[in-house]
Design a protein around this motif. Structure first.
Motif, short mmCIF file in Angstrom:
data_model
loop_
_atom_site.label_atom_id
_atom_site.label_comp_id
_atom_site.label_asym_id
_atom_site.label_seq_id
_atom_site.Cartn_x
_atom_site.Cartn_y
_atom_site.Cartn_z
N ARG A 54 0.82 -1.21 0.00
CA ARG A 54 0.00 0.00 0.00
C ARG A 54 0.85 1.27 0.00
O ARG A 54 0.65 2.17 -0.82
N VAL A 55 1.81 1.35 0.92
CA VAL A 55 2.63 2.56 1.04
C VAL A 55 3.41 2.79 -0.25
O VAL A 55 3.46 3.92 -0.76
N TRP A 56 3.99 1.73 -0.80
CA TRP A 56 4.78 1.88 -2.02
C TRP A 56 3.91 2.33 -3.19
O TRP A 56 4.29 3.22 -3.96
N LEU A 57 2.73 1.72 -3.33
CA LEU A 57 1.84 2.07 -4.44
C LEU A 57 1.38 3.53 -4.36
O LEU A 57 1.39 4.25 -5.36
N LEU A 58 0.99 3.97 -3.17
CA LEU A 58 0.53 5.35 -3.03
C LEU A 58 1.67 6.34 -3.27
O LEU A 58 1.47 7.38 -3.89
N ALA A 59 2.88 5.98 -2.80
CA ALA A 59 4.03 6.85 -3.05
C ALA A 59 4.36 6.89 -4.54
O ALA A 59 4.71 7.94 -5.09
N ARG A 60 4.25 5.77 -5.20
CA ARG A 60 4.57 5.69 -6.64
C ARG A 60 3.60 6.52 -7.46
O ARG A 60 3.99 7.22 -8.39
N ILE A 61 2.32 6.47 -7.11
CA ILE A 61 1.32 7.26 -7.84
C ILE A 61 1.51 8.75 -7.54
O ILE A 61 1.33 9.59 -8.42
N ALA A 62 1.87 9.09 -6.31
CA ALA A 62 2.13 10.49 -5.98
C ALA A 62 3.34 11.01 -6.74
O ALA A 62 3.37 12.16 -7.18
N GLU A 63 4.34 10.15 -6.90
CA GLU A 63 5.57 10.53 -7.61
C GLU A 63 5.34 10.70 -9.10
O GLU A 63 5.83 11.63 -9.73
N LYS A 64 4.58 9.77 -9.68
CA LYS A 64 4.36 9.79 -11.12
C LYS A 64 2.87 9.52 -11.39
O LYS A 64 2.47 8.37 -11.60
N PRO A 65 2.04 10.55 -11.37
CA PRO A 65 0.59 10.34 -11.45
C PRO A 65 0.08 9.85 -12.80
O PRO A 65 -1.05 9.40 -12.90
N ASP A 66 0.89 9.91 -13.85
CA ASP A 66 0.41 9.46 -15.16
C ASP A 66 0.73 8.00 -15.44
O ASP A 66 0.61 7.55 -16.57
N LEU A 67 1.10 7.24 -14.42
CA LEU A 67 1.34 5.81 -14.60
C LEU A 67 0.02 5.10 -14.91
O LEU A 67 -1.03 5.48 -14.40
N THR A 68 0.10 4.08 -15.73
CA THR A 68 -1.09 3.28 -16.02
C THR A 68 -1.11 2.06 -15.11
O THR A 68 -0.10 1.71 -14.50
N LEU A 69 -2.27 1.44 -15.03
CA LEU A 69 -2.36 0.23 -14.22
C LEU A 69 -1.47 -0.88 -14.78
O LEU A 69 -0.85 -1.63 -14.03
N ARG A 70 -1.39 -0.97 -16.10
CA ARG A 70 -0.52 -1.99 -16.70
C ARG A 70 0.95 -1.73 -16.36
O ARG A 70 1.71 -2.65 -16.10
N GLY A 71 1.34 -0.46 -16.36
CA GLY A 71 2.71 -0.11 -15.98
C GLY A 71 2.98 -0.46 -14.53
O GLY A 71 4.06 -0.98 -14.19
#
Length: 140
Positions: free
Chosen positions: A67-84
């Motif tokens: 959870r923590v990693w995923l939320l940090a990753r989306i905050a860092e790069k918000p244009d990531l896709t689910l497939r990415g």
């Protein structure tokens, strides 16, 4: 959902098989399926008990530890896709389905909507809209 057979019936069925009766004869005698007799007998030989396994319950979420990693990753790069994100998780050794990842973000209240700049194209050969008459005629 169906309930498991009683423990008493299971013990009598296993006792009958251990007493020398065949699985088919035992199934006919007690009115259960042959596959149930075989499974209960195998479970009794393996564990010493023919008790039913627990039913229902809640399975822990596969992405609970990420959870923590995923939320940090989306905050860092918000244009990531689910497939990415799936590919990045697989590189980290976490293999989950697309649906599990989507459900995780849905529970977190994060959606992956199209950006406003990516609106549908308008009809071809259509120019800018005409100005309203009131503003085109000048001051009144």
């Amino acid at each position: 959902m169906a309930r498991p057979y009683s423990q008493d019936l299971r013990e009598r069925v296993v006792g009958s098989v251990l007493g020398g009766r065949s699985c088919r004869a035992t199934a006919a005698l007690f009115g259960v399926s042959v596959s149930s007799v075989v499974k209960w007998s195998q479970r009794f030989r393996a564990s010493g008990s023919a008790a039913a396994k627990p039913m229902g319950g809640h399975r822990p979420r596969a992405l609970g530890g990420e959870r923590v990693w995923l939320l940090a990753r989306i905050a860092e790069k918000p244009d990531l896709t689910l497939r990415g994100l799936l590919a990045e998780l697989a590189a980290r050794g976490v293999v989950v389905s697309y649906g599990a990842l989507w459900s995780f973000f849905d529970r977190e209240g994060i959606s992956f909507k199209k950006k406003p700049v990516r609106q549908r194209a308008g009809p071809p050969r259509r120019g800018a809209a005409a100005a309203p008459l009131a503003s085109a005629s000048g001051p009144a």
